[in-house]
Every structure is written in C-alpha cells, then in structure tokens.
Design a protein around this motif. Sequence first.
Motif, PDB file in Angstrom:
ATOM      1  N   GLY A 114       5.536  -4.017   5.643  1.00 41.86           N
ATOM      2  CA  GLY A 114       5.706  -3.208   6.838  1.00 41.86           C
ATOM      3  C   GLY A 114       5.827  -4.097   8.069  1.00 41.86           C
ATOM      4  O   GLY A 114       5.589  -5.312   8.009  1.00 41.86           O
ATOM      5  N   ASP A 153      -6.990  -1.086  14.847  1.00 44.17           N
ATOM      6  CA  ASP A 153      -6.961   0.381  15.014  1.00 44.17           C
ATOM      7  C   ASP A 153      -8.278   0.928  15.553  1.00 44.17           C
ATOM      8  O   ASP A 153      -8.753   1.969  15.119  1.00 44.17           O
ATOM      9  CB  ASP A 153      -6.606   1.049  13.667  1.00 44.17           C
ATOM     10  CG  ASP A 153      -5.216   0.639  13.198  1.00 44.17           C
ATOM     11  OD1 ASP A 153      -4.244   1.081  13.812  1.00 44.17           O
ATOM     12  OD2 ASP A 153      -5.128  -0.159  12.242  1.00 44.17           O
ATOM     13  N   PHE A 205     -11.261  -7.775   3.312  1.00 39.36           N
ATOM     14  CA  PHE A 205     -10.320  -8.630   4.045  1.00 39.36           C
ATOM     15  C   PHE A 205     -11.029  -9.794   4.733  1.00 39.36           C
ATOM     16  O   PHE A 205     -10.388 -10.619   5.374  1.00 39.36           O
ATOM     17  CB  PHE A 205      -9.551  -7.812   5.083  1.00 39.36           C
ATOM     18  CG  PHE A 205      -8.954  -6.534   4.549  1.00 39.36           C
ATOM     19  CD1 PHE A 205      -8.508  -6.451   3.238  1.00 39.36           C
ATOM     20  CD2 PHE A 205      -8.842  -5.412   5.354  1.00 39.36           C
ATOM     21  CE1 PHE A 205      -7.962  -5.266   2.734  1.00 39.36           C
ATOM     22  CE2 PHE A 205      -8.304  -4.237   4.860  1.00 39.36           C
ATOM     23  CZ  PHE A 205      -7.860  -4.156   3.551  1.00 39.36           C
ATOM     24  N   GLN A 225      -0.634   1.851  10.738  1.00 42.13           N
ATOM     25  CA  GLN A 225      -1.791   2.755  10.761  1.00 42.13           C
ATOM     26  C   GLN A 225      -1.726   3.621  12.027  1.00 42.13           C
ATOM     27  O   GLN A 225      -1.024   4.628  12.018  1.00 42.13           O
ATOM     28  CB  GLN A 225      -3.102   1.987  10.644  1.00 42.13           C
ATOM     29  CG  GLN A 225      -4.247   2.848  10.144  1.00 42.13           C
ATOM     30  CD  GLN A 225      -5.182   2.126   9.186  1.00 42.13           C
ATOM     31  OE1 GLN A 225      -4.828   1.156   8.530  1.00 42.13           O
ATOM     32  NE2 GLN A 225      -6.388   2.618   9.041  1.00 42.13           N
ATOM     33  N   HIS A 263       0.822  -1.218   0.000  1.00 42.25           N
ATOM     34  CA  HIS A 263       0.000   0.000   0.000  1.00 42.25           C
ATOM     35  C   HIS A 263       0.854   1.266   0.000  1.00 42.25           C
ATOM     36  O   HIS A 263       0.426   2.290  -0.483  1.00 42.25           O
ATOM     37  CB  HIS A 263      -0.897  -0.012   1.233  1.00 42.25           C
ATOM     38  CG  HIS A 263      -0.115  -0.027   2.513  1.00 42.25           C
ATOM     39  ND1 HIS A 263       0.678  -1.093   2.881  1.00 42.25           N
ATOM     40  CD2 HIS A 263       0.042   0.906   3.487  1.00 42.25           C
ATOM     41  CE1 HIS A 263       1.259  -0.821   4.031  1.00 42.25           C
ATOM     42  NE2 HIS A 263       0.900   0.379   4.414  1.00 42.25           N
ATOM     43  N   ARG A 264       2.044   1.170   0.577  1.00 41.22           N
ATOM     44  CA  ARG A 264       2.890   2.360   0.700  1.00 41.22           C
ATOM     45  C   ARG A 264       3.976   2.275  -0.362  1.00 41.22           C
ATOM     46  O   ARG A 264       5.153   2.195  -0.068  1.00 41.22           O
ATOM     47  CB  ARG A 264       3.486   2.412   2.118  1.00 41.22           C
ATOM     48  CG  ARG A 264       3.887   3.811   2.591  1.00 41.22           C
ATOM     49  CD  ARG A 264       4.321   3.838   4.051  1.00 41.22           C
ATOM     50  NE  ARG A 264       3.275   3.489   4.987  1.00 41.22           N
ATOM     51  CZ  ARG A 264       2.200   4.252   5.245  1.00 41.22           C
ATOM     52  NH1 ARG A 264       2.044   5.405   4.631  1.00 41.22           N
ATOM     53  NH2 ARG A 264       1.288   3.827   6.094  1.00 41.22           N
ATOM     54  N   GLY A 295       3.887  -4.048  10.640  1.00 40.98           N
ATOM     55  CA  GLY A 295       2.565  -4.523  11.048  1.00 40.98           C
ATOM     56  C   GLY A 295       2.099  -5.741  10.266  1.00 40.98           C
ATOM     57  O   GLY A 295       1.274  -6.521  10.753  1.00 40.98           O
ATOM     58  N   THR A 296       2.640  -5.889   9.088  1.00 42.24           N
ATOM     59  CA  THR A 296       2.218  -6.984   8.217  1.00 42.24           C
ATOM     60  C   THR A 296       2.664  -8.338   8.762  1.00 42.24           C
ATOM     61  O   THR A 296       2.172  -9.386   8.336  1.00 42.24           O
ATOM     62  CB  THR A 296       2.722  -6.683   6.800  1.00 42.24           C
ATOM     63  OG1 THR A 296       2.124  -5.442   6.387  1.00 42.24           O
ATOM     64  CG2 THR A 296       2.357  -7.758   5.801  1.00 42.24           C
TER      65      THR A 296
END
Lengths: 310, 310, 335, 335
Positions: free
Chosen positions: B149, C29, C85, B183, B73-74, B151-152
């Motif tokens: 990342g 989150d 997801f 995030q 995504h980044r 977090g992944t």
Amino acid sequence: MTISASPPPIAAAATLQADLQLLLLIRHFENLLLDLFDTGKLNGTTHTCLGQEYIPVALTPLLRADDYIFSNHRGHGHYLARFGDPEGLLAEIMGKAGAVCHGVGGSQHIKRGRYLSTGVQGESLPVANGVAVHLKCEGKGGVAVAYIGDGTWGQGAVYEALNMAKLWSLPVVVVVENNHIAQTTSQARNMAGSIAKRAAAFDVDFIHIDGSDLEAIRQTLTPALARVRTQHQPLVIEFETQRLGPHSKGDDTRSTEMLAELKRHDWHARYQAAHPELFQTVEREIQTKLAGLQQEIEKRPPAKWLRKTA
Amino acid sequence: MTISASPPPIAAAATLQADLQLLLLIRHFENLLLDLFDTGKLNGTTHTCLGQEYIPVALTPLLRADDYIFSNHRGHGHYLARFGDPEGLLAEIMGKAGAVCHGVGGSQHIKRGRYLSTGVQGESLPVANGVAVHLKCEGKGGVAVAYIGDGTWGQGAVYEALNMAKLWSLPVVVVVENNHIAQTTSQARNMAGSIAKRAAAFDVDFIHIDGSDLEAIRQTLTPALARVRTQHQPLVIEFETQRLGPHSKGDDTRSTEMLAELKRHDWHARYQAAHPELFQTVEREIQTKLAGLQQEIEKRPPAKWLRKTA
Amino acid sequence: MSERVVENLNRSLKALMAADASVYFIGEDVLDPYGGAFKVSRGLSGSFPERVFSTPISEAGIMGLAGGLALAGQKAIVELMFGDFIFLAFDQIINFASKSVTMYGETLPYHLLVRCPVGGNRGYGATHSQSVQKFFIGIPNLALYELSPLHDNNVWIPKLMNCGQPCVLFENKILYTQPQLGPGPVDDLFQVDFLDAAGLMARACIEPDPAGKVLLLAPGGMFHACLKAARQLFLEQEIEVQIVVPLQLYPFPAESLRELLPQYRAIHVVEESTAGGTWGAEVTATIQKIFAGNFPRPIHLIHSLDSIIPSARHLESEVLVQPDTIVKAVSGRAT
Amino acid sequence: MSERVVENLNRSLKALMAADASVYFIGEDVLDPYGGAFKVSRGLSGSFPERVFSTPISEAGIMGLAGGLALAGQKAIVELMFGDFIFLAFDQIINFASKSVTMYGETLPYHLLVRCPVGGNRGYGATHSQSVQKFFIGIPNLALYELSPLHDNNVWIPKLMNCGQPCVLFENKILYTQPQLGPGPVDDLFQVDFLDAAGLMARACIEPDPAGKVLLLAPGGMFHACLKAARQLFLEQEIEVQIVVPLQLYPFPAESLRELLPQYRAIHVVEESTAGGTWGAEVTATIQKIFAGNFPRPIHLIHSLDSIIPSARHLESEVLVQPDTIVKAVSGRAT
Ligand SMILES: Cc1ncc(C[n+]2csc(CCOP(=O)(O)OP(=O)(O)O)c2C)c(N)n1
Ligand SMILES: Cc1ncc(C[n+]2csc(CCOP(=O)(O)OP(=O)(O)O)c2C)c(N)n1
Ligand SMILES: [Mg+2]
Ligand SMILES: [Mg+2]
C-alpha cells in the motif's frame, strides 16, 4: 541544486589561521592514533577521517552552540572541529583520566553537551528528528546536524527519517560525507541511483559540494543553513570527498595507484602550497602540542567510571 | 514514465466474462466477510479490498504460474485473482475444514504454492528480492511480484529492498495500491515527495496507472513486464485507486461525502453500465455461489492442524 | 458502570499531558476521532495537538524520534499499534535509547515510555498476537512493566514517565475492555490488597494468610485467566489459590516477596508467552538469587506452547494458556 | 601450527558451498581480498562469485533476502558484521523466517543460517561488544548454536544448514584466532570427550568421573575463560572442575545430561551476557523441567554485570565475566 564550491577565494587571515589550526589538528590527531595502534599502545577500534577533515572545519563557523550534532563511527574530526579538545578525546580513546566520557564511550561513543556520536549506522537520523521537534518548538533557530557516510544510505532508517523530517518541517541538516566507499565496498556496489535523487524522493532540499575550499563551501552553505533555521526545512548536503586512510587500521584493500590519485585532491597539499609559511608554523605547533599531549596522557592513571548500580 | 490507462477500449468478450467473474467474485466475497462480521460469525481481523478489486484482476493474465506473489494484509483479492478459490479462503477465514492454510494463517497469512501473504508491512520486499535472485538464476523469466500500500512506503525495508533490487538487477515488480490512505491516515500526513520520485531515487523503472479499465491497464503493463522478465530490471507500478470500505471493520473515519466521491470512480458502476446484461448474469451467479458456499462451509467441522512438535 | 481499563489508561495519559507540557505522544493513527487502534489515545490530539504526532508506518523512525525528544530533555510516549511490530524498533530501544542512559560515562536522565499492546486470544493470527515481553528482559537501563486491572494508571503512568530511564509498558489487549479494579473485593470470593508500600505488588486472595496455599504469580494480562482458574480450583477442588500481580516485570522486585514466598505450598509463574526464555525463568532465577539458590520449593512455569500462534480461535486456544491450562497445572501438582 | 578456529570455520563454509550449489552467502564486505571483518568468508567470493552477495549496509534487507532464498528452496548463510546489528534484522528473523516454517499450516523446510559474531573484551565499546544470544531464546522454529573450539565446524555447519529450520550461530569474536581443538588433551591437565552420541555436548575434564566435582556449563565462547579458571581452581585450591560445552544453546538438549548432572557437587552456568533474562536462567528452567522441579542442587548463574559494556579495557573487564569471576564464584560456593 548542485553548487560547485571549487574555485578557492582568499580567506580572511584571522580565519585562515584558525582554520589551519583545526585542519591540521585533526590531521595530526588521526595520524597520531594510527601510530599508537601500530606501536600497540591502543586497542579496540578507530576510524580516522584523513582526507575529510575540511568538512567539519568548514561547518564550524556556520553552527551554533545550541545546535545538536550527531556524529558517527568516523567522528574524531567532528568532535575536534566542535570543541578543539584533543586532550579529552585522546584521553577517552586511551582510557585515561580526563577522558571526555570517562573511558566508557571510546572512539565511537562520545557525548558532550549537544554533541553525540554512536556506532550503529543510520540510527541517529530518526533521533535527530526528535531533537529537531524540540528545537523547532523552542523557536530559537537551532538545528540538528547529522553526519552520515554514503554507505549509510543502505539503512532504511535514513528514509524513514527523511520522510518525517519533511512532513513535519523539521530543522535537520544531514551532512553526507561521500567518500565513495564503505569499509571496503565501493559505492558502485552499494548504491543505485544517487544521493541527490534520494533527497528529491522526499522533496528535501539538497546541496552538492565538490571541493575543499573552506570559504567557498561556507559561502554556499550560509544561506542554505539560514533557510533551515528560519523556515524549518530539512536539508541534505552531500560532500564529495575522499578517505585517504584505511577504514579502521591496516584494512585498506584499494590499490596504491588509487590512493595516490585520491591524495592528489587532498586539501593538505593545496593549503600548504597556498600559504606555505603560515602552514608550516601552524603544523609544527600542532605536532609539538600533540606529541606533548600524548606523552602526558600516557602517564595518567586509568579513567574512572562511577558505574550506575541498579 | 507516467501512463494514463483511462479511456476504456472494448475488451474481447471471452476475456470480459472471465474478468467480470473475477471482479465480482472479489467484490462479493469481501461484502460477505463484512456481513459475517456484522452478524458475529467471524472474529479476528480482516481488511477488504472493496474498490481495488480490479488491480489483481488486471494483473492476472500478465502473471505466470511460476511467478511468486507477495501479498499483504489486504490480500483477499490478490488470492482470489490468482486461484479463483473462494472456498479455500473462506474456510481459512472461518477456521473450517478445507481451509487453505488449515486455519492457522487466517485472513492475513496465506501461503499456497508461490503465493504468500503476511501481516507486517514492508517485510515482503526484501524477501521478494531473495526469491528473485533465485528466479533470475533459474533463467526462466519468472518474476517476484509484491503488493504494497501507499502507507507502507513508511517502512525503511522498502528502500533497502529497492536499492538491492536495482543494484543486482532483480526481476521484482512492486505493485503499489495507492488508495491515498493508510488505516485512518491520509497520504498528505504520511508521505513527503511521491512514489514516482522514490522509485527514481534508485533509478528503478516506474509506471503510473490511473483508471480501472482492465484492457487499458494490461496494454500498458505488458511490455513493462516483459522487460522485467527478460532484462531483469525491477519495476514499480503505482495504481491510483480507492478504498471504498473501512480499513478493517467499522473503523472508517472518512466523511460520507468523501466516500460518495470515491464511489464515483468505482469500476463496478462503470462496468455495469458498459455491459448491463452480462454483468447482471455474472453478478447473480456469483452471489448465489457465494451464499451457498457460506452455508456449506459454516456447517463444516473446525479446521485441523497437525502442529509441529519439537 | 465502573471505569474500563482503557478509560483509566486514557485518563491517566490525558492528565499527564495536561500537567506536564514536556510530554509528547507518538504513534500510528493516534489522532481523533480514531484515537489509536485500541482507542487508548482518544482525545489526546484534540487537547494537545502540537504534542501528539500521528506518524507514518515507521516503527524504527518513531522510536528514534522519541529517543531524540528524550535526549533533548523532553518526555516521550510511544504507542505501538501491535507489540509484534516492536521488533522493527528493537535497535533504537536497545542500542540507542537504553544505552544512552549510561554509555557516555555519566547517567543521563531519559524519559521515554513505550506502550506495547500484546497478547492473543482474539484470532488475529501469528503476527498480531505475540507476548513479546521476554525479548526485552535484561537490557541494561530498560525497565519493563505490564498493564494490570488492579493498578491505577493514574498513579503509575506519571511514575514510569518520570523514573529517568526508558520503560516499556506491555498491555494485554484483552484488558482494555475489562473493568478497572483496585483494592477491595473483586467478586464474591476474592479481594485485592497490596503487598508492598510502593503498591507494585497486588494480590487477590480469599483470605490473606498465605500458609499452605498455592501462589499464582502472574502479570496483569493473565489476571482474569488466573482468577477464573482460582475460582474453579476453590469451588471444585477446594484448592485455595492466591494471585500476585506485579506491575514491574523487570527488574523483578523479588525482595518485597521475600517473607511471603516460602510460606506458599506451591508456586506457579503464569504468563501468556510461548515457551522458552520466559519471564518465569527470569523470575525463578531472581528468587533463587535472593535465596542464594536454596529456595525451598520448586517454582513451576505455566506458559503457552512452543508454537506460532494460529489464527482460528479453536486452534489459538490450544496454543495459548487458558484458565483451564492453569487449573490442570495447579491440580496436577497438588496431588 | 594447528588450525585456528577461523580457518576451521572458513574451511567448512568453503566445503559446504562446493558440495551444495544451492548455498548462498550474504553479508557486508565479504568479498575477497577482505573476506569479511573477521576473515571468515575469505576465499568464498573467489570460488563462488555468483553465490556470494556483498551487500549494502542493510541488515533488515539482507535478512529478508536470505529469507526469500530459503523460501524459494535455496539455502542461505547470512554473515552479520557485528552481532549488535542483528536487532535491525530482528523482525525478519522472528516475524518472517522463523514464522514461515509453520505459520501457513504446514511445515515448510527452511534453510537459513545466520552467523552472528558476539562478545567483548576487545575494547570495541557498547555497540560492538554485546552477547545477544539471550534475546533469541524462545522463538518458535529458531534454533540457537554457539561456535566452540571443541566442535568441528566441518561436521556441524552442514548439519545446521540442512536441519530444515532457521538457525543462528553465535560466534564469540575472541575465538577466531584461537586454535581449533577436539577430542583428546587440550593441555597438560584437561582432556576433551563428548557426552552424547550426536557430539553436541563436549566436555573438558581432568578425569571423567563427575562425582563430587564442580560443573561449569558454558557455551563455546566461554571455554577459554572456564579452562583458565578450572586450572587455577585445581592448582591453587584443589577444586576439580569439569567444563561442559554444548554446541546447541536452544532448545537446550538437557535430556542428554540427565544422568550426569545430579552427580556434580555444584553446577554453574557461565556466559558472557550481561545480567537478566540470561541463557543460564533458561538452562536452569529446562533442567528443572526434566526433573519435575526437583533437581537436587542449586544451579548458579555466572554472567556479566547489569551494565552497558564500556570501551576502555580496564573498565570493560570489570563488567564482563573474566576467568577470575569464575574462580571467585566457584570457590565462594565451595566453602
Ligand atoms: C548498522 C551497521 N552496520 C554495519 C556497521 C559496520 N560498519 C562500520 S562503518 C561501516 C562503513 C560505513 O560506510 P559509510 O557510511 O560510507 O561511512 P565511511 O566509513 O565511509 O565514513 C560499516 C559497514 C555499522 N557500524 N552499523
Ligand atoms: C509494520 C507494521 N506497522 C503497522 C501495521 C498496522 N497496519 C496494518 S494495515 C496499516 C495501514 C497500511 O496502509 P497502506 O500501506 O496504505 O495499505 P492499505 O491498508 O491502504 O491497503 C497499518 C498501519 C502493520 N501491519 N505493520
Ligand atoms: Mg563512505
Ligand atoms: Mg493505502
């Protein structure tokens, strides 16, 4: 931490008899199932735990009635060690009245109170976390125990679950029955690294058990389980073990030499040699009991299920 | 193996200029996107790599045209470092003619030759394995690089993939951009253990890079990448880095103090101080170029897509 | 300023967690001040810190966690960040949570609510825009609902949580910022009433009599597109349309529409999903079933094209159902 | 002794891998001498050791691996051990493999064939018996097929492998040990012919004229149950039934049946799936679509109950469609 539980100390007599009863109950229950398949009296699938019986038997006195137990496809031993109930399980597998899950679950899908098994590898570890959240919140020291095989470390869910168990300090015990094979696939083809390192990846406590002496195993595990109960730290216990029978039925691709070698480590001969008389008495009792049970259950009517209607 | 790449040696001048061009291209491309969002000229989503630009720039000369790159995504920096093509990417994000994926992909779904990004975390690692099977079979030393990342590492697929990559000795390089946040979730809430230990769990080679000096990073990584190419051993590279911008747009929950602290590690000030004149020249060029590009692309007609019809 | 849908939903979740200490909330989150990608969970972690779990990016693990809580007699709400997801957690939903309700021979009460944001028209691209409802139709013991601006979440969220089986609530992302509506007028033309005692079936109409009118049967996420189309059809073509919005997608409670349905001149089932295996096909089959295969009118399906969902807004709106798509379909069948 | 279906399928895979060096085969326990849980892969690893991957128990990882091979221009066949586990790989199928074909703005040829054993009637229990076809309907760029004893895999496996988009081949486990059939007589009453030039639509009938007969439209896994029912209906009730077996489930090629369908007296779509969101609903919608909603006859759906699949055989056969279920449905509608 790697602790070898090999040199067998002497077990207290009372315990010994109970232990032998459970060990031999599981052994002969599994043999009975293979017979029933051979004679066409069973269909579906079954996975026997021949060679691995001592693992749930060792754990039995360490676990409490309010602990949750998650079992897998190879779960008859786990069930019998928990409930000592060959009748309900045999009726279940044969689809007869008195079946613990009314014949709906079958060999792989059993639930009774806080005991539950299911047939998709790895699925139960995240579920055990959820249960453990509740157990921790209850604050009574209950734990969630999940049995998995070595091959089940192929499933991503295992890692997702270990990470969360450690992050949130959940009272989860993962019991790995490492028989170094998954169906027909040897561990060398299945697993890079090791189970110890995989626990370490998440800073999860780890104990390695080699050997089948029940008391030695219990001595090692007692303090470790206490830590899970009181400090809510997840724990992975790896048992070096061996699968003596086929994966399911008649599907063993291993050589007879290899099987003979594995058999040399079987607890059966060792316990028989160590306590010949008691062993023989118990074994006869169990065999007689199971034979009677089989005949009786065969005559029962089919299991009845009140299907939920929408 | 943990290698600190911190003390900055002096880069060769020619390389330096090219490096600064890329670094600043990415920085200002990302700034431009945030501006465009602020002024309502863009919609959808975008994830800028502000602060992390140096990672793909450091890798660029180490990678070959026949390597596969999997981005996430980044991914704008990954794309720009590979192709130096702000035009195709900006047109893509703005949905204008000349878009590298005809406006269909958008910020998160880009494919160009052997470069591919997608928006579901962790999905690309197993895919990289498949590509690597083919690269290994071709025998030309190509590798599959996958950016993820920190977090992944929550995704089970990451572990399934590492296990297979090691078991089958696949030429896979996992580049972990560890900005210690996913995030809004800090790594402390996300990850037990460490990335190093997770690579170790599978006996996968691991390199830890701290610092943003391009030449130092390249010196460390050159032999490691050679090993992947020649010996087909997977490799995990962890970059300590920082995300200076929001996760997407206006969604940063971190304190201004914390952001200021992160900014102190930014390569931008360091490179500016080390090479003030060249830096200023290049930065001006890039800003002018991007401003012109933006105006020009804004005027283009919408991207056209020949939709496949069944 | 009237309440927005996101506020209504958030209020209902807060009330539920305040009233019932066995409810857990799990998602990525979801902590304050962020409160989830779409702000639905705002304030929950502040009020119930020990029952809100902000998790690693582990959709399968999260769903299993929730399943375990439900197994232990607790109640769990899972917030997925994007419905796209949910496929990572499909096994836990179909093979564990929903199966556990009956797979062990007795009916196990199971309290699990999966909240699943869906839908496009935001330029997020193919992996962040899908309408995934149809993939969950026909899982035994799994009920499907869709967020609607006409149904009060304060009524329904507790019902879903307590119905004893796992539920998925699909939430079209475009609804969050829309005003929460209810019975009564929604604009100068249309007013809302409920068709069944339970209040599952909301209807927007100009006047109640269905005879000779066109029905748009559409889940909540399509309400605004349908309303826009209905206004246009009435004002420009004098075609009078009624919109029925069922909260429950599956099992589809067609019985409560038995009297009403045959009275319409034409029926269109509208949904955002791309073509194939749609909810509309299931609705049609259900209606045909209660009419023994002899429902007197064709039922038309309006859905998005058979295509991935592109990112650029102008391309996306060619693929996804728009008000105009509905207008064309209805007027095309009206002549 | 005639060839069994498993042998036909195995032979086709061997031939494909021998003819095309870019084909890889991936699955759990697929090495010789075991050759996969249902023996379909027997001999492959012996002949093509470097192109057969026996994998860890990692369904998502396996599907991604295959997706990567396809991305690199290779061809990949995935064998799932039980179709019930495909949900672990759902994300890789819907969000990666099938999307990659068009998500990047151009059409990417993609060679991926997922083999997915399904079905019950073997006493394996709820997590090893499902018919999961319906959950994969309506994924853009994903075609669905079902193994059939009437279709020669030697013709079809290469076509599926080379069609340029991902395919799933569902294989009802009970078929493996059945004889491979083809055009010509299948028993003393029924004979098989093909209805379309491509050979996708096989038909078993007593005599070809459809007029006034009952149609059972059923995928390959239901063929034997349908045949048994059809015999019984003819012999006991003189109801003449034709069975049409489409190899391709989705997109359902209804066009090729356009002339034929209206000639039948009654149409039943038969499948093993449990109720809700079934393939039959999709088939009905497709037929209605090509007839603009005015297909002249009701189309009835025959499927299993809305229930998990129990383990004990006597309970399982109450839930799953049996020949008798079909007989009852057809004769119930015939009066
Ligand atoms: C997700 C999933 N994939 C595949 C299977 C089929 N399967 C059943 S048991 C088994 C092997 C399990 O090996 P291991 O975890 O080592 O346990 P063991 O059988 O050795 O006790 C496999 C592949 C399954 N049950 N679940
Ligand atoms: C499977 C999945 N779950 C959730 C998301 C939503 N999401 C997008 S980026 C992101 C955070 C990723 O964190 P990290 O891997 O550390 O990468 P970073 O954004 O820091 O570069 C999340 C949760 C996603 N894209 N995919
Ligand atoms: Mg094993
Ligand atoms: Mg991060």
